[in-house]
Design a protein around this motif. Sequence first.
Motif, short mmCIF file in Angstrom:
data_model
loop_
_atom_site.label_atom_id
_atom_site.label_comp_id
_atom_site.label_asym_id
_atom_site.label_seq_id
_atom_site.Cartn_x
_atom_site.Cartn_y
_atom_site.Cartn_z
N LEU A 1 -12.32 32.52 -58.31
CA LEU A 1 -11.25 32.68 -57.33
C LEU A 1 -11.56 33.87 -56.43
CD1 LEU A 1 -8.07 32.02 -59.50
CD2 LEU A 1 -9.52 30.40 -58.27
N GLU A 2 -11.59 33.64 -55.12
CA GLU A 2 -11.88 34.69 -54.15
C GLU A 2 -10.91 34.57 -52.98
OE1 GLU A 2 -15.89 34.66 -52.87
OE2 GLU A 2 -16.73 34.96 -54.89
N GLY A 3 -10.07 35.56 -52.81
CA GLY A 3 -9.14 35.57 -51.70
C GLY A 3 -7.87 34.77 -51.99
N CYS A 4 -6.81 35.09 -51.29
CA CYS A 4 -5.50 34.44 -51.49
C CYS A 4 -4.94 33.96 -50.15
CB CYS A 4 -4.51 35.42 -52.11
SG CYS A 4 -5.03 36.10 -53.71
N PHE A 5 -4.05 33.00 -50.22
CA PHE A 5 -3.28 32.56 -49.05
C PHE A 5 -1.90 32.12 -49.52
CE2 PHE A 5 -5.17 28.65 -50.62
CZ PHE A 5 -4.16 27.70 -50.46
N GLN B 1 -11.57 29.12 -53.47
CA GLN B 1 -12.35 28.79 -54.67
C GLN B 1 -13.83 28.70 -54.33
OE1 GLN B 1 -9.03 26.00 -57.01
NE2 GLN B 1 -10.72 25.02 -55.94
N LEU B 2 -14.65 29.47 -55.04
CA LEU B 2 -16.10 29.42 -54.88
C LEU B 2 -16.67 28.63 -56.05
CD1 LEU B 2 -18.79 30.22 -53.56
CD2 LEU B 2 -18.73 32.32 -54.94
N CYS B 3 -17.35 27.53 -55.73
CA CYS B 3 -17.91 26.67 -56.78
C CYS B 3 -19.34 27.11 -57.05
CB CYS B 3 -17.87 25.21 -56.32
SG CYS B 3 -18.59 24.06 -57.51
N ARG B 4 -19.63 27.42 -58.30
CA ARG B 4 -20.98 27.84 -58.67
C ARG B 4 -21.92 26.64 -58.76
NH1 ARG B 4 -17.66 30.99 -62.00
NH2 ARG B 4 -17.99 29.63 -63.80
N ARG B 5 -21.41 25.45 -58.88
CA ARG B 5 -22.28 24.28 -58.98
C ARG B 5 -22.84 23.89 -57.60
NH1 ARG B 5 -19.93 18.53 -60.84
NH2 ARG B 5 -19.61 19.62 -62.83
N CYS B 6 -21.94 23.76 -56.59
CA CYS B 6 -22.40 23.31 -55.28
C CYS B 6 -22.46 24.42 -54.24
CB CYS B 6 -21.51 22.18 -54.76
SG CYS B 6 -19.79 22.66 -54.45
N GLY B 7 -21.96 25.60 -54.60
CA GLY B 7 -22.03 26.75 -53.70
C GLY B 7 -21.05 26.71 -52.55
N LYS C 1 -17.42 27.24 -50.73
CA LYS C 1 -16.21 28.05 -50.85
C LYS C 1 -15.12 27.41 -50.00
CE LYS C 1 -14.40 32.72 -50.15
NZ LYS C 1 -14.71 34.09 -49.69
N ARG C 2 -14.05 26.96 -50.65
CA ARG C 2 -12.95 26.31 -49.95
C ARG C 2 -11.62 26.69 -50.55
NH1 ARG C 2 -14.74 19.97 -48.97
NH2 ARG C 2 -16.52 20.37 -47.60
N ARG C 3 -10.56 26.42 -49.77
CA ARG C 3 -9.23 26.61 -50.32
C ARG C 3 -8.94 25.55 -51.37
NH1 ARG C 3 -4.64 28.21 -45.83
NH2 ARG C 3 -5.47 30.28 -45.33
N GLU C 4 -8.12 25.89 -52.31
CA GLU C 4 -7.76 24.94 -53.36
C GLU C 4 -7.04 23.73 -52.76
OE1 GLU C 4 -3.59 26.05 -55.26
OE2 GLU C 4 -4.93 27.78 -55.27
N PRO C 5 -7.20 22.55 -53.34
CA PRO C 5 -6.46 21.36 -52.86
C PRO C 5 -4.98 21.50 -53.14
CG PRO C 5 -7.63 20.86 -54.89
CD PRO C 5 -8.07 22.24 -54.49
#
Length: 404
Positions: free
Chosen positions: A53-57, A80-86, A88-92
């Motif tokens: 988890l990186e950053g808030c909104f 959310q930063l995904c370590r699998r695919c690299g 970084k996106r906001r959560e759904p």
Amino acid sequence: MATTSFLYHTQGLRGYRQLRTEYRGGAVYNHVELPFDRRKCRACGAGSHELTLEGCFERTFRALPVGTKRQFVVLHGHEQLCRRCGVKRREPILFAEGKRRQVKAFERYIVDLCRIAPIKHVATLLGVSWTLVKNLFKAHLRCRLKKRSLSSVRLIAIDEFSIRKGHEYMTVILDLESGEILHSEEGRSADSVIPFLRRLKAARAPLQAVAMDMWPAYLLAVSEVFPDIAIVHDTYHIVALANAAIDATRREMCRQLHGAQRKVLKGTRFLLLTGGERLDHSALPHLERLENLNRPLYQAYLLKEDLRRFWQMPSEEAARKFLGAWIARALATGLKHIVRLAKTLRAHRYGLLAYFNYPISTGPLEGLNNKIKVLKRQAYGFRDIEYLKLRLAFIHESTPAFAG
């Protein structure tokens, strides 16, 4: 204080954790967040154990009211930063569509209200904009219409109604078995019908017969796409033609006659156009005077009444003989408008006789015209033609309601 279970059962928030409840400006704000173990990557679907988890909104959504209290859902979200695919996106956001500012349950509530009340009333009740309500209901109708299948359509009716002054019409096509308006298009030309008929053909619909009036554009359209199906001209339009011929004959005679003969025609319009079974005994003396003083018009009246027996014939063969004899009698009168009617029926005799194999009519469509008029009056007209077409596609489900 609202609980997680309360938000699930009232607002449809599945899997979210209640943080706190805030009361501000007469409204209730429910603050929620998604638990860490419920998170997934929006790109590759990786589970929470592969996310950082990186950053808030923070986003606020309109929710279903409880009583007279407006409700809002305040989402405390994270990047959310995904370590699998690299990626970084906001959560759904699971309880709202795309970038909309309403929870799904609130949108469904708006749609349900629009089925029984005008858009303006729904917007006023919920304290939202007219445009928001209309766009949500329009999107719902568009989605439902896409799911409608044409593969079982067998019998249809084609007619038109006026959408505004100045002889501006809209063509509508009705499924006579389901009662659904399958198609509506501005104008009453062949181009208003042919695209839909081609869709029917592409869907391999087992179309057998079409009920319509004698408008040449519709006849051309059906003959071009479905040359082998039956075209049925129903009672309503044929009797309307006969009444028009009688009325034109009466007006022409009124202009030509004088004295007692002209006087006997005064006030006969209702008498001549009303079905014989609906006339009371007080009308009989007037009919007798008409017979004595204006034999040609009385003969035209008898022909009109006799024509209505056509649809009561026991078989197609009997109807064919009856129609041939009726046309011969009508031609023998020498009355211009009656002769023109006889020639019209002779030219369309196959459409008349088709009724005995497919006893269908545009009657159900004429009945829907009353609902269409109510819909137009409630809306004070439609500026959005696409929205009007969508409302027509589901007008069979609605029941006009009036105050009181």
